[in-house]
Design an enzyme around this catalytic site. Structure first.
Site, PDB file in Angstrom:
ATOM      1  N   ASP A  11       0.874  -1.167   0.000  1.00  0.00           N
ATOM      2  CA  ASP A  11       0.000   0.000   0.000  1.00  0.00           C
ATOM      3  C   ASP A  11       0.913   1.221   0.000  1.00  0.00           C
ATOM      4  O   ASP A  11       1.700   1.406   0.937  1.00  0.00           O
ATOM      5  CB  ASP A  11      -0.886   0.017   1.249  1.00  0.00           C
ATOM      6  CG  ASP A  11      -1.964  -1.064   1.207  1.00  0.00           C
ATOM      7  OD1 ASP A  11      -2.410  -1.408   0.098  1.00  0.00           O
ATOM      8  OD2 ASP A  11      -2.351  -1.552   2.282  1.00  0.00           O
ATOM      9  N   ASP A 130     -13.602  -3.040  -1.785  1.00  0.00           N
ATOM     10  CA  ASP A 130     -13.501  -2.795  -0.345  1.00  0.00           C
ATOM     11  C   ASP A 130     -14.919  -2.850   0.192  1.00  0.00           C
ATOM     12  O   ASP A 130     -15.764  -2.025  -0.186  1.00  0.00           O
ATOM     13  CB  ASP A 130     -12.902  -1.413  -0.059  1.00  0.00           C
ATOM     14  CG  ASP A 130     -11.484  -1.275  -0.601  1.00  0.00           C
ATOM     15  OD1 ASP A 130     -10.763  -2.282  -0.621  1.00  0.00           O
ATOM     16  OD2 ASP A 130     -11.107  -0.156  -1.002  1.00  0.00           O
TER      17      ASP A 130
END
Length: 252
Positions: A11, A130
């Protein structure tokens, strides 16, 4: 049975690898190029690079950083963040990505999935989702988990498959960074309803969690970040453990 895949995830925020819990409280986790090279050498099956604030900040993913990472690894490489049109896909594939992950942009304009599949092939298009489990079920979120949408998880992933997505990368926001295991019930339901591979994300904290996500969650691949970044689990050890549990793995 096809070999299951272990996928470290970088990330990226401001050019550095970060990791948080439930999508907040980010902390630094190291240089992305060094981490990527180490994972490639340790026998990771693939690598995922997500520019986690690109969509929220309305900018493009760093093609230069993608290029540097690609030059240092010898495993398939998926890149996501701020991809809104075919020219973005083209730019990142040219920088060295093998696959492209889209999330917020696909929810806003689902036709993007069709366009990528048609122009570059389904194998290039990974739909990242998500989602959070609420009282009314599993719902998808935009912009790195900041904005709730009207997309229900299982309906949306089914639609994505029909439009030509080649894989689903499902992150449970409830489980992200908590290290208590993956969302195995939801993963199993998703795997049963789809014919394309499902990558599980969110919740890895122990080797047993990887075992469970493959056996109970029926995932094709397991993605994790902090347990790898901070050396809590070594990829060769994890693969040896999973092989001993009867789970097919590619080992070096």
């Amino acid at each position: 049975m096809l070999a299951k895949r272990i996928i470290p995830c970088l990330d990226i925020k401001d050019g550095q690898t970060v990791k948080g819990t439930n999508f907040v409280n980010l902390r630094q986790a190291g240089d992305p190029v060094e981490l990527a090279r180490a994972y490639s050498e340790q026998g990771a099956d693939e690598l995922v690079f997500l520019d986690i604030t690109a969509s929220f900040e309305g900018r493009k993913t760093f093609a230069e950083l993608v290029k540097r990472i690609a030059a240092n690894i010898s495993i398939p490489f998926t890149v996501g963040g701020g991809i809104n049109e075919l020219s973005d896909v083209d730019r990142l594939l040219n920088a060295g990505a093998d696959k492209i992950s889209i999330n917020s942009s696909a929810i806003r304009r689902p036709e993007l999935i069709d366009e990528i599949a048609k122009n570059f092939g389904s194998q290039v298009c990974v739909l990242a989702v998500d989602a959070k489990q609420t009282e009314k079920g599993w719902w998808c979120y935009l912009n790195g988990g900041r904005v709730e949408t009207d997309k229900e998880l299982f309906t949306w992933t089914k639609e994505a498959q029909e439009r030509g997505a080649g894989e689903i990368l499902f992150t449970s926001m409830n489980h992200d960074g908590v290290k208590t295991g993956y969302a195995n019930e939801a993963l199993a339901e998703m795997s049963d309803s789809l014919s394309i591979p499902v990558i599980a994300s969110g919740g890895a904290g122990a080797k047993e969690h990887f075992r469970d996500v493959f056996l109970q969650g029926k995932a094709d691949a397991a993605l994790a970040a902090s347990v790898f970044h901070f050396g809590e689990i070594k990829i060769p050890d994890l693969k040896s453990y999973l092989c001993a549990q009867g789970i097919p793995m590619r080992v070096m």
